[in-house]
Design an enzyme around this catalytic site. Sequence first.
Site, PDB file in Angstrom:
ATOM      1  N   PHE A  99       1.919 -12.477   1.436  1.00 43.31           N
ATOM      2  CA  PHE A  99       2.499 -11.715   0.337  1.00 43.31           C
ATOM      3  C   PHE A  99       4.013 -11.672   0.522  1.00 43.31           C
ATOM      4  CE2 PHE A  99       3.648  -7.877  -2.048  1.00 43.31           C
ATOM      5  CZ  PHE A  99       3.053  -8.203  -3.262  1.00 43.31           C
ATOM      6  N   ASP A 107      -1.898  -7.368   7.701  1.00 41.49           N
ATOM      7  CA  ASP A 107      -1.701  -6.641   6.445  1.00 41.49           C
ATOM      8  C   ASP A 107      -3.055  -6.552   5.747  1.00 41.49           C
ATOM      9  OD1 ASP A 107      -1.111  -5.728   3.866  1.00 41.49           O
ATOM     10  OD2 ASP A 107       0.789  -6.809   3.769  1.00 41.49           O
ATOM     11  N   TYR A 120      -2.416   2.471  -2.796  1.00 35.56           N
ATOM     12  CA  TYR A 120      -2.547   2.549  -4.256  1.00 35.56           C
ATOM     13  C   TYR A 120      -3.462   1.500  -4.864  1.00 35.56           C
ATOM     14  CZ  TYR A 120       1.284  -0.895  -3.906  1.00 35.56           C
ATOM     15  OH  TYR A 120       2.065  -1.972  -3.571  1.00 35.56           O
ATOM     16  N   LYS A 121      -4.007   0.601  -4.071  1.00 36.13           N
ATOM     17  CA  LYS A 121      -4.905  -0.413  -4.622  1.00 36.13           C
ATOM     18  C   LYS A 121      -6.343   0.116  -4.576  1.00 36.13           C
ATOM     19  CE  LYS A 121      -1.814  -4.148  -3.134  1.00 36.13           C
ATOM     20  NZ  LYS A 121      -1.220  -4.495  -4.435  1.00 36.13           N
ATOM     21  N   ARG A 162      -5.740 -13.100 -12.452  1.00 33.17           N
ATOM     22  CA  ARG A 162      -6.404 -12.468 -11.307  1.00 33.17           C
ATOM     23  C   ARG A 162      -7.226 -11.273 -11.766  1.00 33.17           C
ATOM     24  NH1 ARG A 162      -3.173  -9.820  -6.262  1.00 33.17           N
ATOM     25  NH2 ARG A 162      -2.691  -8.345  -7.929  1.00 33.17           N
TER      26      ARG A 162
END
Length: 416
Positions: free
Chosen positions: A129, A201, A226-227, A375
């Site tokens: 990422f 991660d 927050y995911k 996605r």
Amino acid sequence: MTLEAAIQRDREDLLASTRQLFDLPGDIIYLNGNSLGPLAKAVKYRLKEVLERQWGEDLISSWNRHGWIDLPLSVGKKIAPLIGARPDEVLCCDSVSVNLFKLLCCALNRERSRQPGGKVNILTQQENFPTDLYIAQGFSELMGDTGVELVVAAESDLKRQLQEVSGIVLLTQVNFRTGKLLDIECMTNLAHEQGSLVIWDLSHSAGVLPLALSDWQVDYAVGCGYKYLNGGPGAPAFLYVNQTSQQAIKQPLQGWMGHKAPFIFSPSYDPAAGIRQLQCGTPDILSMSALDAALDCFAEVAVADLRSKSLALAETFLVSLWSNQIPNSFSLISPVSPAERGAQLSFSHVSAHAISQALAEQGVITDFRSPDVLRLGFSPLFLSFQQCWKAGNLVARTIIEKLYLNSRFELQNRVT
């Protein structure tokens, strides 16, 4: 699969009741929980309580009366079972980027104490990422010519590089574009055989994938709130430090909340014992309270059941999608084998952004990742099989009928 079969799967779903924990619009199929989880009802009540009573009435006494000061540790304890960690190995604070920087410093200090002099390698994946790459690049530049050397390897070449490069390894388990999984246990073992320290991660892993960080002897890890954890926009992140690594914690962001006794107000820094030293400034109580409440949605749920359902939801979507005559221009880039991917599916199409906008107009929320990726995230706590079956057909219709070919779908906002 037919609609009737999807309805039957919903009847048999062990997690069907958890959907009622969320405040979702009834006409929306939300396949974007891998970017921002939806609002849990408990969060609304908690924030109202924090705002009106704790802050509004009890004011500064809430730091003690309502445990504000301990939230980084207590929220960390709630996250710990979701990532297979011990309660004292997880801390909730700051952002993924800041936590990565802190853990890179911890790892570098350990490497230098073991091997004084010379450069320390930081091995990472080319497909990582971007924020992880940016932090590693900035960290390397900050250390200067004699500090560290950044080694960026293609994902397909990682295992070989792990066996040849020693130092610090910084990897992300789930490829954010394709959803492809890396084997944490295997790669951590390979790194340790070379004497390397590993930072993982878990931003697209925590809350949907079975993890056993303590058992796998992972050194360090970070992840966001927050995911899949549904903590809200800008929710604080978490970090993990294995018990065996906590004695060697030494990080440069020596904030007062990482002090052994912050309210003594000593002019000299004396670090707290264990993971608490990795705190910096005052905790963000509103955001952390929201995440704390959201995590209660996982209280009665087994991570294995979350994984099983997320894979089944994705397969339901695929069966529905491929039952239509989809043109070859719309192709799956996620691994075909469910065991090799996270809780997402990704497709390549030259008009992926326009397709995502056309789907949003029909009530199917996905996201676009540059340059050409559509996605979809399959969050098991709130999605139903009927929704995923319907979404597959709507995506198929959008592609086959080229509903995305309208100029209004080409306009890109700052956030995609």
